[in-house]
Design an enzyme around this catalytic site. Structure first.
Site, PDB file in Angstrom:
ATOM      1  N   TYR A  60      10.436  -9.917   3.625  1.00 36.73           N
ATOM      2  CA  TYR A  60      10.437  -8.712   3.662  1.00 36.73           C
ATOM      3  C   TYR A  60      11.686  -7.940   4.073  1.00 36.73           C
ATOM      4  O   TYR A  60      12.288  -8.241   5.172  1.00 36.73           O
ATOM      5  CB  TYR A  60       9.440  -8.114   4.829  1.00 36.73           C
ATOM      6  CG  TYR A  60       7.890  -8.735   4.199  1.00 36.73           C
ATOM      7  CD1 TYR A  60       7.584  -8.966   3.019  1.00 36.73           C
ATOM      8  CD2 TYR A  60       6.891  -8.529   5.385  1.00 36.73           C
ATOM      9  CE1 TYR A  60       6.134  -9.282   2.816  1.00 36.73           C
ATOM     10  CE2 TYR A  60       5.696  -9.172   4.903  1.00 36.73           C
ATOM     11  CZ  TYR A  60       5.352  -9.391   3.666  1.00 36.73           C
ATOM     12  OH  TYR A  60       3.856  -9.868   3.436  1.00 36.73           O
ATOM     13  N   HIS A 128       3.376 -18.705   1.330  1.00 42.32           N
ATOM     14  CA  HIS A 128       3.108 -17.335   0.861  1.00 42.32           C
ATOM     15  C   HIS A 128       2.709 -17.290  -0.744  1.00 42.32           C
ATOM     16  O   HIS A 128       1.934 -16.432  -1.086  1.00 42.32           O
ATOM     17  CB  HIS A 128       4.634 -16.651   0.843  1.00 42.32           C
ATOM     18  CG  HIS A 128       4.603 -15.116   1.030  1.00 42.32           C
ATOM     19  ND1 HIS A 128       5.535 -14.347   1.378  1.00 42.32           N
ATOM     20  CD2 HIS A 128       3.530 -14.324   0.688  1.00 42.32           C
ATOM     21  CE1 HIS A 128       5.028 -13.142   1.299  1.00 42.32           C
ATOM     22  NE2 HIS A 128       4.007 -13.073   0.889  1.00 42.32           N
ATOM     23  N   SER A 207      -3.285  -4.965   2.054  1.00 47.28           N
ATOM     24  CA  SER A 207      -3.253  -3.953   1.323  1.00 47.28           C
ATOM     25  C   SER A 207      -4.661  -3.480   1.340  1.00 47.28           C
ATOM     26  O   SER A 207      -5.407  -3.147   0.270  1.00 47.28           O
ATOM     27  CB  SER A 207      -2.857  -4.133  -0.361  1.00 47.28           C
ATOM     28  OG  SER A 207      -1.525  -4.485  -0.351  1.00 47.28           O
ATOM     29  N   PRO A 208      -5.301  -3.497   2.407  1.00 45.85           N
ATOM     30  CA  PRO A 208      -6.882  -3.048   2.576  1.00 45.85           C
ATOM     31  C   PRO A 208      -7.018  -1.464   2.145  1.00 45.85           C
ATOM     32  O   PRO A 208      -8.418  -1.152   1.877  1.00 45.85           O
ATOM     33  CB  PRO A 208      -7.175  -3.188   3.911  1.00 45.85           C
ATOM     34  CG  PRO A 208      -5.633  -2.989   4.517  1.00 45.85           C
ATOM     35  CD  PRO A 208      -4.750  -3.383   3.994  1.00 45.85           C
ATOM     36  N   ARG A 211      -2.528  -0.102  -1.172  1.00 49.05           N
ATOM     37  CA  ARG A 211      -1.413   0.597  -1.285  1.00 49.05           C
ATOM     38  C   ARG A 211      -1.331   2.105  -0.972  1.00 49.05           C
ATOM     39  O   ARG A 211      -0.481   2.685  -1.846  1.00 49.05           O
ATOM     40  CB  ARG A 211      -0.444   0.080  -2.384  1.00 49.05           C
ATOM     41  CG  ARG A 211      -0.491  -1.512  -2.584  1.00 49.05           C
ATOM     42  CD  ARG A 211       0.289  -2.030  -3.560  1.00 49.05           C
ATOM     43  NE  ARG A 211       0.622  -3.384  -3.574  1.00 49.05           N
ATOM     44  CZ  ARG A 211      -0.194  -4.341  -3.795  1.00 49.05           C
ATOM     45  NH1 ARG A 211      -1.340  -4.123  -4.194  1.00 49.05           N
ATOM     46  NH2 ARG A 211       0.131  -5.733  -3.490  1.00 49.05           N
ATOM     47  N   GLY A 212      -2.424   2.540  -0.217  1.00 44.47           N
ATOM     48  CA  GLY A 212      -2.397   3.995  -0.069  1.00 44.47           C
ATOM     49  C   GLY A 212      -3.177   4.570  -1.021  1.00 44.47           C
ATOM     50  O   GLY A 212      -3.344   5.933  -0.486  1.00 44.47           O
TER      51      GLY A 212
END
Length: 340
Positions: A60, A128, A207-208, A211-212
């Site tokens: 990240y 990951h 990402s619940p 992603r917006g």
């Protein structure tokens, strides 16, 4: 605030943490610019709201997220449950990186992460992504060695298939599996979630809020030029308008339930996890404290069966896959993606 907690894992490898965590990819600028002081201020806001589970990764911002977290955690490390990851080559841009699950790479990366985080241990360390050139048993064995060394307290897998999870769990207890799971991304429900429930492994949805998309203020025009979402099929020009219309249905259902859409998305996840018999801690990411407050409304909210049923129908209406490459996520390797 004090948030309810959840026990992830079993078989002597239990991690107790808040049922809502924070995904710290956002403080590295993945979804738009944020400076270091803004990121530190946000982390303080998160802490004030009782969220003590923080999830990051070595890739990240190519270490930036971990470095900022290291500054924030100084003097308060013991108050947090800290997760980070290895297994994706920490170089290049999203969508163009390779995987590396070799034991020597894992040993190298934990030391680099610990240095950036300013700590001598992490509570949860994930692989990951699986490395197709390295058996998952070998990678998990290396993670287990880090537990023995005291650098890692528990281990996890991210975007692994049900078969890979079983194989890894046979080497060392897996405490948590992290994968994308939301109203719009449900492939994990076929194999991965039932496997976690069967084996007593916790699940950490990322990402619940899609992603917006599953928020009240999302607008296609707000995506910055360098926004990582441009690389994901849901956000391709030919799909975005349609998918935003699908999200509008979720927003209508949220209004009927008296919840922000982000809160509705989390309430749906907790309801689905309960039905599957799997324990979860959800890790949304955001750059704004206001968004966190909306997410928190879903932590204890109940949804009517009719609302859950209506939301269940939306995933099949989405255009495009959840990932830029089906092989990059568990559902693709299990034959559940692609989709038109």
């Amino acid at each position: 605030m004090t948030l309810r907690t959840v026990d992830l894992g079993s078989r002597g490898s239990v991690l107790t943490t808040t049922a809502l965590g924070y995904g710290a990819m956002s403080i590295a600028g993945a979804y738009g610019p944020i400076d270091e002081q803004g990121a530190l201020n946000l982390l303080h806001e998160i802490y004030d709201r009782g969220v003590t589970f923080i999830d990051t990764a070595n890739i990240y911002g190519l270490g930036l997220s971990e470095s900022i977290l290291g500054k924030f955690l100084a003097g308060r490390r013991a108050e947090f449950t800290l997760a980070t990851k290895c297994g994706i080559e920490p170089k290049g841009e999203a969508g163009q990186r390779g995987t590396n699950g070799r034991p020597e790479h894992i040993r190298e990366q934990i030391d680099l992460s610990l240095s950036r985080l300013g700590t001598d241990y992490v509570d949860l360390y994930y692989l990951h992504r699986p490395d197709p050139q390295v058996p998952v048993e070998e990678s998990v064995g290396a993670l287990a060695d880090l537990v023995t060394a005291g650098k890692v307290r528990t281990i996890g897998l991210s975007e692994h298939t049900a078969e890979e999870i079983r194989r890894g769990h046979a080497v060392h207890p897996i405490t948590a599996v992290q994968s994308e799971w939301s109203i719009f991304a449900r492939d994990v429900e076929r194999y991965v979630i039932p496997t976690c429930a069967e084996l007593g492994i916790g699940f950490v949805p990322y990402s619940p809020v899609a992603r917006g998309l599953l928020t009240d203020r999302f607008s296609p025009e707000l995506l910055a030029q360098k926004d990582t979402r441009h690389k994901f099929p849901w956000f391709f020009p030919e799909n975005l308008g349609h998918n935003n219309d699908v999200a509008a249905h979720a927003r209508e259902l949220a209004a009927e339930a008296g919840l922000p859409t982000a809160g509705l998305a989390l309430a749906w996840l907790y309801a689905k996890a309960s039905a599957f018999g799997v324990k979860i801690s959800v890790i949304p990411g955001t750059r704004y404290a206001q968004n966190l407050d909306e997410l928190l409304t879903g932590l204890e909210a109940g949804l009517a069966a009719e609302a859950i049923s209506a939301l269940d129908e939306l995933a099949d209406q989405m255009c495009g896959d959840r990932s830029f490459s089906p092989t990059w996520v568990s559902g693709g390797r299990e034959g559940l993606l692609p989709r038109s």
